[in-house]
Design an enzyme around this catalytic site. Structure first.
Site, PDB file in Angstrom:
ATOM      1  N   CYS A   1      -4.863  10.495  -5.613  1.00  0.00           N
ATOM      2  CA  CYS A   1      -4.478   9.216  -5.639  1.00  0.00           C
ATOM      3  C   CYS A   1      -4.700   8.578  -7.275  1.00  0.00           C
ATOM      4  O   CYS A   1      -3.918   7.369  -7.229  1.00  0.00           O
ATOM      5  CB  CYS A   1      -5.552   8.404  -4.679  1.00  0.00           C
ATOM      6  SG  CYS A   1      -5.437   8.888  -3.257  1.00  0.00           S
TER       7      CYS A   1
ATOM      8  N   HIS B   1      -4.927   1.041  -6.652  1.00  0.00           N
ATOM      9  CA  HIS B   1      -4.390   2.071  -5.453  1.00  0.00           C
ATOM     10  C   HIS B   1      -4.513   1.500  -3.965  1.00  0.00           C
ATOM     11  O   HIS B   1      -5.532   0.926  -3.893  1.00  0.00           O
ATOM     12  CB  HIS B   1      -5.274   3.297  -5.621  1.00  0.00           C
ATOM     13  CG  HIS B   1      -4.876   4.367  -4.656  1.00  0.00           C
ATOM     14  ND1 HIS B   1      -3.579   4.751  -4.134  1.00  0.00           N
ATOM     15  CD2 HIS B   1      -5.970   5.206  -3.840  1.00  0.00           C
ATOM     16  CE1 HIS B   1      -3.863   5.741  -3.319  1.00  0.00           C
ATOM     17  NE2 HIS B   1      -5.037   5.881  -3.015  1.00  0.00           N
TER      18      HIS B   1
ATOM     19  N   ASN C   1      -1.360   4.558   2.873  1.00  0.00           N
ATOM     20  CA  ASN C   1      -1.767   5.014   1.552  1.00  0.00           C
ATOM     21  C   ASN C   1      -0.582   6.283   1.165  1.00  0.00           C
ATOM     22  O   ASN C   1      -0.466   7.198   1.755  1.00  0.00           O
ATOM     23  CB  ASN C   1      -3.094   5.807   1.719  1.00  0.00           C
ATOM     24  CG  ASN C   1      -3.473   6.316   0.664  1.00  0.00           C
ATOM     25  OD1 ASN C   1      -2.923   6.486  -0.449  1.00  0.00           O
ATOM     26  ND2 ASN C   1      -4.819   6.798   0.386  1.00  0.00           N
TER      27      ASN C   1
END
Ligand SMILES: CC(C)(COP(=O)(O)OP(=O)(O)OC[C@H]1O[C@@H](n2cnc3c(N)ncnc32)[C@H](O)[C@@H]1OP(=O)(O)O)[C@@H](O)C(=O)NCCC(=O)NCCS
Length: 331
Positions: free
Chosen positions: A113, A258, A288
């Site tokens: 990430c 993020h 995500n």
């Protein structure tokens, strides 16, 4: 002083929209559970036959067009992903071939990430060192073929989606513009809190029929531990960047976090005493997308006309590793 400036930005998501209700037909879950726990309403899935580098190619073309540059203008490619086309070689090489620019260097960043911000820090260092002038930095993920749409895998599979985002970093001598600061961290003691066991090189052979039968091929996550650390570390990143760069919170136009979980980002804003509107989010639409989430969010904001030249933007991310990272940019 040489700085790296984002001269072009682009993104791409596959056309297939998958709603929470669609997922509830595959496993025991519900729109209400997913929405209240994560903020996610839908995500995109690429389907069979598509590679991570295919999504990246579309995003890269969009970013190059936005920069008014051709693939042949590129000096280097940095490719951030946790869902590479193959275990080796790096997906940057596949993208380079698809862009038709042999010979330039390609570097894969495997930082999950935080991959986009790690890649940005590396690209920025190359540019400031005078090594390259035009770098393509891509974050791309094709998660959907590696998720378990069963009750055992539902804690992870409802959260992730496919997509890609790219920027073209160019060297500039403009004062106080572009990448102003980056900060990178990791804590490998938590490496197994979010990981995939399947490629276990200590084993002979490294992949067995049992690995498939026992579900090792799917990602495993200790969601509560990830959540707790994410809130603390992402708030810390903001505090550190403001202090180091002597910037006041009101001077930051947007925090670009993020997109792992809307609740994480809301709690980070709350912890810092920042208004929620300062934190941009688009997890509702895409879930995500790991290394792609920050460039996808930046591109969405740019296309919505939210970013003006000279805006100060603070990018922050936390994820598997654990890794966490930030970058302060003047747009
Ligand atoms: C995964 C996450 C959403 C779970 O939320 P949570 O608030 O911890 O979950 P809760 O404790 O309220 O609920 C867990 C229960 O829901 C169940 N559950 C898990 N996934 C589910 C799903 N998709 N649908 C319905 N129920 C689910 C669990 O089996 C558990 O049931 P039990 O209590 O009967 O054992 C949350 O921990 C999270 O977002 N963590 C961070 C994840 C992340 O950001 N990962 C990427 C980092 S880059």
């Amino acid at each position: 002083m040489t700085r790296s400036v984002i001269a072009g930005i682009g993104s791409y998501v596959p056309p297939q929209v998958v709603s929470n209700n669609d997922l509830s037909k595959l496993m025991t879950t519900s729109d209400e559970w997913i929405r209240t726990r994560s903020g996610i309403e839908e995500r995109r899935f690429a389907g069979e036959g598509v590679y991570c580098s295919d999504l990246a190619l579309e995003a890269a073309r969009n970013a190059l067009a936005n920069a008014h540059l051709e693939p042949s203008d590129l000096d280097f490619i940095i490719f951030a992903t946790l869902s590479p086309d193959h275990h080796f070689p790096g997906t940057g090489c596949f993208l380079q071939a698809k862009l038709g620019v042999p010979y330039i260097g390609c570097l894969d960043v495997r930082n999950q990430c935080t991959g986009f911000i790690y890649g940005l820090a590396v690209g920025d260092a190359f540019i400031r060192a005078g090594m390259y002038r035009h770098i393509l930095l891509v974050g791309s993920e094709l998660h959907s073929n590696a998720l378990s749409f069963t009750d055992e895998g539902r804690d992870v599979s409802v959260l992730f989606g496919d997509g890609a985002g790219a920027v073209v970093l160019v060297s500039s001598t403009e004062e106080d513009r572009g990448v102003l600061y980056t900060e990178l961290h990791a804590d490998g003691r938590f490496a197994k809190a979010l990981h995939m066991d399947v490629w276990n090189i200590s084993r002979k052979p490294y992949l067995t029929h049992e690995s498939i039968d026992t579900g090792e091929i799917w990602p495993q996550m200790d969601g509560k531990t990830v959540f707790k650390h994410a809130v603390i570390r992402m708030a810390e990143l903001v505090t550190n960047a403001l202090k180091h760069c002597e910037v006041q919170p009101e001077n930051i136009k947007y925090v670009i976090p993020h997109q792992a979980n809307m609740r994480i980002n809301q709690l980070v804003a709350e912890r810092l005493g920042f208004p929620q509107e300062k934190f941009l989010n688009n997890i509702q639409k895409y879930g995500n997308t790991t290394a792609a989430s920050i460039p996808l969010l930046l591109d969405d904001a740019y296309r919505a006309g939210k970013l003006q030249r000279n805006d100060l933007l603070l990018l922050i991310a936390f994820g598997s590793g654990f890794t966490w990272a930030s970058a302060l940019l003047r747009w």
